[in-house]
Write a protein that holds these residues in place. Structure first.
Motif, PDB file in Angstrom:
ATOM      1  N   VAL A 132       1.452  10.448 -14.254  1.00  0.00           N
ATOM      2  CA  VAL A 132       1.813   9.392 -13.003  1.00  0.00           C
ATOM      3  C   VAL A 132       0.174   9.567 -12.490  1.00  0.00           C
ATOM      4  O   VAL A 132       0.231   8.489 -11.064  1.00  0.00           O
ATOM      5  N   ALA A 133      -0.601  10.490 -12.380  1.00  0.00           N
ATOM      6  CA  ALA A 133      -1.252  10.879 -11.114  1.00  0.00           C
ATOM      7  C   ALA A 133      -2.059   9.982 -11.873  1.00  0.00           C
ATOM      8  O   ALA A 133      -3.307   9.184 -10.665  1.00  0.00           O
ATOM      9  N   ARG A 134      -2.496   9.316 -13.551  1.00  0.00           N
ATOM     10  CA  ARG A 134      -3.672   8.257 -13.275  1.00  0.00           C
ATOM     11  C   ARG A 134      -2.913   6.912 -13.198  1.00  0.00           C
ATOM     12  O   ARG A 134      -3.847   6.063 -12.278  1.00  0.00           O
ATOM     13  N   GLU A 135      -2.148   6.777 -12.268  1.00  0.00           N
ATOM     14  CA  GLU A 135      -1.174   5.221 -12.536  1.00  0.00           C
ATOM     15  C   GLU A 135      -1.217   5.397 -10.622  1.00  0.00           C
ATOM     16  O   GLU A 135      -1.827   4.145  -9.778  1.00  0.00           O
ATOM     17  N   GLU A 156       0.578  -1.617  -0.066  1.00  0.00           N
ATOM     18  CA  GLU A 156      -0.263  -0.117  -0.004  1.00  0.00           C
ATOM     19  C   GLU A 156       0.671   1.450  -0.421  1.00  0.00           C
ATOM     20  O   GLU A 156       1.973   1.218   0.303  1.00  0.00           O
ATOM     21  N   VAL A 157       0.531   1.879  -0.574  1.00  0.00           N
ATOM     22  CA  VAL A 157       1.209   4.015  -0.474  1.00  0.00           C
ATOM     23  C   VAL A 157       0.522   4.865  -0.368  1.00  0.00           C
ATOM     24  O   VAL A 157      -0.544   4.593  -1.126  1.00  0.00           O
ATOM     25  N   ASP A 158       0.981   5.235   0.400  1.00  0.00           N
ATOM     26  CA  ASP A 158      -0.178   6.115   0.728  1.00  0.00           C
ATOM     27  C   ASP A 158       0.027   7.775   0.045  1.00  0.00           C
ATOM     28  O   ASP A 158      -1.091   8.376  -0.087  1.00  0.00           O
ATOM     29  N   VAL A 159       1.259   8.303  -0.514  1.00  0.00           N
ATOM     30  CA  VAL A 159       1.412   8.997  -1.381  1.00  0.00           C
ATOM     31  C   VAL A 159       2.228   8.510  -2.239  1.00  0.00           C
ATOM     32  O   VAL A 159       3.550   8.073  -1.448  1.00  0.00           O
ATOM     33  N   VAL A 160       1.993   9.616  -3.364  1.00  0.00           N
ATOM     34  CA  VAL A 160       3.407   9.236  -4.307  1.00  0.00           C
ATOM     35  C   VAL A 160       4.205  10.337  -4.198  1.00  0.00           C
ATOM     36  O   VAL A 160       2.915  11.689  -5.110  1.00  0.00           O
TER      37      VAL A 160
END
Length: 134
Positions: free
Chosen positions: A83-86, A67-71
């Motif tokens: 990147v936003a779409r991903e 799980e990723v909190d923030v990109v």
């Protein structure tokens, strides 16, 4: 200082860094290193490296099994929308474009999907000013 940016860091533990550099002199390396030193888990995303900051490197956000909190984005503004779409696809909670990176399209994609959004701010500076550690 933007309260939204500080809130993202207070509420996040895992940061996927798209464009984490293998070159220590670049901000795209030193900023994630500083976040890691402050106790955040940094997951590098870079198509040309195998290990950075002592962590396994993933080729894309969708390859990350955790799980990723923030990109956090260290790529040119024209790449931010992709990147936003991903980030939306992997279920990230926030999208953060580093200092000097601005993308109205990335903002629209992130906000429409319910991601908290920050652009044109340095994550390490926001962390330091607010004294946020994990």
């Amino acid at each position: 200082m933007d309260d939204t940016a500080a809130r993202i860091l207070r509420e996040s533990k895992t940061i996927a860094v798209v464009g984490l550099s293998r070159h220590p002199a670049k901000a795209a390396h030193s900023v994630p290193a500083a976040m890691q030193a402050a106790g955040f888990r940094v997951i590098p995303v870079n198509p040309t490296a195998d290990e950075l900051l002592g962590e396994r490197v993933y080729r894309s956000l969708s390859d990350i099994p955790d799980e990723v909190d923030v990109v956090n984005v260290f790529r040119p503004s024209p790449e931010a929308a992709g990147v936003a779409r991903e980030a939306v696809r992997i279920g990230a909670k926030a999208l953060w474009l580093q200092q000097d990176i601005v993308s109205p399209e990335a903002r629209a994609i992130a906000e429409e999907a319910g991601l908290t959004y920050v652009e044109d701010q340095c994550m390490a500076v926001v962390r330091a000013i607010n004294g946020i550690r994990k």
